[in-house]
Design an enzyme around this catalytic site. Structure first.
Site, PDB file in Angstrom:
ATOM      1  N   GLY A   1       0.821  -1.200   0.000  1.00 44.44           N
ATOM      2  CA  GLY A   1       0.000   0.000   0.000  1.00 44.44           C
ATOM      3  C   GLY A   1       0.858   1.253   0.000  1.00 44.44           C
ATOM      4  O   GLY A   1       2.083   1.197   0.150  1.00 44.44           O
ATOM      5  N   CYS A   2       0.201   2.398  -0.139  1.00 44.31           N
ATOM      6  CA  CYS A   2       0.932   3.660  -0.247  1.00 44.31           C
ATOM      7  C   CYS A   2       1.550   4.080   1.089  1.00 44.31           C
ATOM      8  O   CYS A   2       2.763   4.342   1.159  1.00 44.31           O
ATOM      9  CB  CYS A   2       0.019   4.747  -0.797  1.00 44.31           C
ATOM     10  SG  CYS A   2      -1.590   4.880   0.025  1.00 44.31           S
ATOM     11  N   TYR A   3       0.746   4.132   2.151  1.00 44.35           N
ATOM     12  CA  TYR A   3       1.312   4.451   3.462  1.00 44.35           C
ATOM     13  C   TYR A   3       2.390   3.438   3.871  1.00 44.35           C
ATOM     14  O   TYR A   3       3.462   3.829   4.357  1.00 44.35           O
ATOM     15  CB  TYR A   3       0.215   4.472   4.530  1.00 44.35           C
ATOM     16  CG  TYR A   3      -0.703   5.668   4.526  1.00 44.35           C
ATOM     17  CD1 TYR A   3      -0.204   6.972   4.574  1.00 44.35           C
ATOM     18  CD2 TYR A   3      -2.084   5.501   4.516  1.00 44.35           C
ATOM     19  CE1 TYR A   3      -1.062   8.068   4.597  1.00 44.35           C
ATOM     20  CE2 TYR A   3      -2.954   6.585   4.544  1.00 44.35           C
ATOM     21  CZ  TYR A   3      -2.441   7.865   4.579  1.00 44.35           C
ATOM     22  OH  TYR A   3      -3.299   8.941   4.609  1.00 44.35           O
TER      23      TYR A   3
END
Length: 344
Positions: free
Chosen positions: A149-151
């Site tokens: 994921g991005c985070y």
């Protein structure tokens, strides 16, 4: 030429895949699916892609057609890849999943955070977590890749050098992260409306965000033991970008933190450790498959601050997915990903 299929081409990560692959010298998108837009030419939905995909139209997902591809990307909500990945793998097609379906190794933990039973727990043993800076060798031989994921991407890359070196207090890690509104996806969401998100800045999911167990899973591996992490995400009024301000206690002041980070990422084509004293900006990575990092020790104290920025749709999603494809098929890891960040 790698024959590519994309399941779920109407969201932001789907169109970002199309944008990146349009410039890829060794990949060709031959199938793109969308049940709601079946029959619609891709260029009609995305005029920015006119001249690149003029002969390609959305189609209903079909395992036989997708199974003829070398690799299929899933740019879909969670749960979709559970239903189709097994059949594609049985057909010999590689699967790169941009959703959360195979990121967590514990199906019970996945069910807890995503509110439904895991639909393909038998495939978890085959899933490789697609963070190249950690798992490059496993990616080379993978059948099924779970794109981070991005985070989790920005946070793990920022903390990794400290945890791998064993110099941080692993029980008191803090990740204070900000995301642009595209991170919420393209679907109708009141919180993402212009009049709701513009000129406003808020924290959300402080009690617990779905990316927390993914970040914790990765940091535990790096630390080779348990960690304590407080993760607080925020929504900021911009379209693209993740800015993670990370805090860790490092009591040994003799450690050259700048040298530690530079050495860790010296051979990584998509991690840029900036000069000492720098403050990376999200606009410097907009459209680029790059994580820019700066490390600080304010007032020469015990608290270390790491600043980590990425484009959530590129290094935080579709760009990292293409990076995984390049590694998987023995291509130049930079192929199709040489775009500089867009400024201003």
């Amino acid at each position: 030429m790698v024959k590519v299929g994309i399941v779920g081409g109407t969201g932001y990560t789907g169109v970002e895949l199309l944008r990146l692959l349009a410039q890829h010298p060794q990949a060709e998108v031959v199938v793109i699916t969308s049940r709601s837009e079946a029959g619609l030419p891709v260029a009609d939905m995305y005029p920015n892609l006119r001249g690149h995909y003029d002969g390609l139209a959305f189609s209903v997902p079909d395992v036989k057609t997708l199974g003829a591809c070398d690799v299929v990307f899933f740019a879909t909500p969670h749960g979709v890849a559970h239903a189709l990945a097994g059949e594609l793998l049985a057909a010999g097609t590689k699967v790169i999943d941009l959703s959360a379906d195979f990121r967590l190794q514990d199906p019970v933990e996945w069910a807890k955070w995503y509110g439904q039973p895991h639909g393909a727990p038998e495939l978890l043993q085959d899933a490789v977590y697609g963070l190249p800076e950690v798992n490059r060798e496993q990616i080379r031989n993978a059948r099924l890749i779970a794109v981070p994921g991005c985070y989790p991407t920005a946070t793990q890359l920022g903390f990794l050098p400290l945890l791998e070196a064993g110099i941080a207090d692993n029980t008191r890690l803090i990740a204070d992260c900000k995301s642009g509104v595209s991170g919420a996806g393209r679907g109708l969401n009141i919180g993402s409306l212009y009049s709701e998100a513009n000129e406003s800045f808020k924290a959300y999911a402080v009690k617990g965000h779905r990316h927390l167990p993914e970040i914790t899973q990765g940091l535990r591996r790096a630390a080779r033991g348990d960690i304590g992490l407080t993760f607080v995400p925020h929504l900021v009024p911009m379209i693209r970008g993740i800015h993670s301000t990370l805090y860790a206690t490092v009591t040994d002041r003799s450690v050259d933190l700048q040298a530690l980070f530079e050495k860790r990422y010296a051979d990584e084509p998509f991690v840029d450790v900036m000069p000492a004293g720098s403050h990376p900006e999200t606009r410097s990575v907009r459209g680029a498959n790059v994580c820019r990092i700066a490390v600080h020790r304010p007032q020469d104290g015990d608290l270390v601050v790491v600043l980590s920025v990425i484009d959530n749709l590129v290094k935080g999603a579709s760009g990292q997915a293409v990076q995984n494809m390049n590694i998987l098929f023995g291509l130049d890891e930079r192929a199709g990903l040489s775009h500089a960040g867009m400024m201003p």
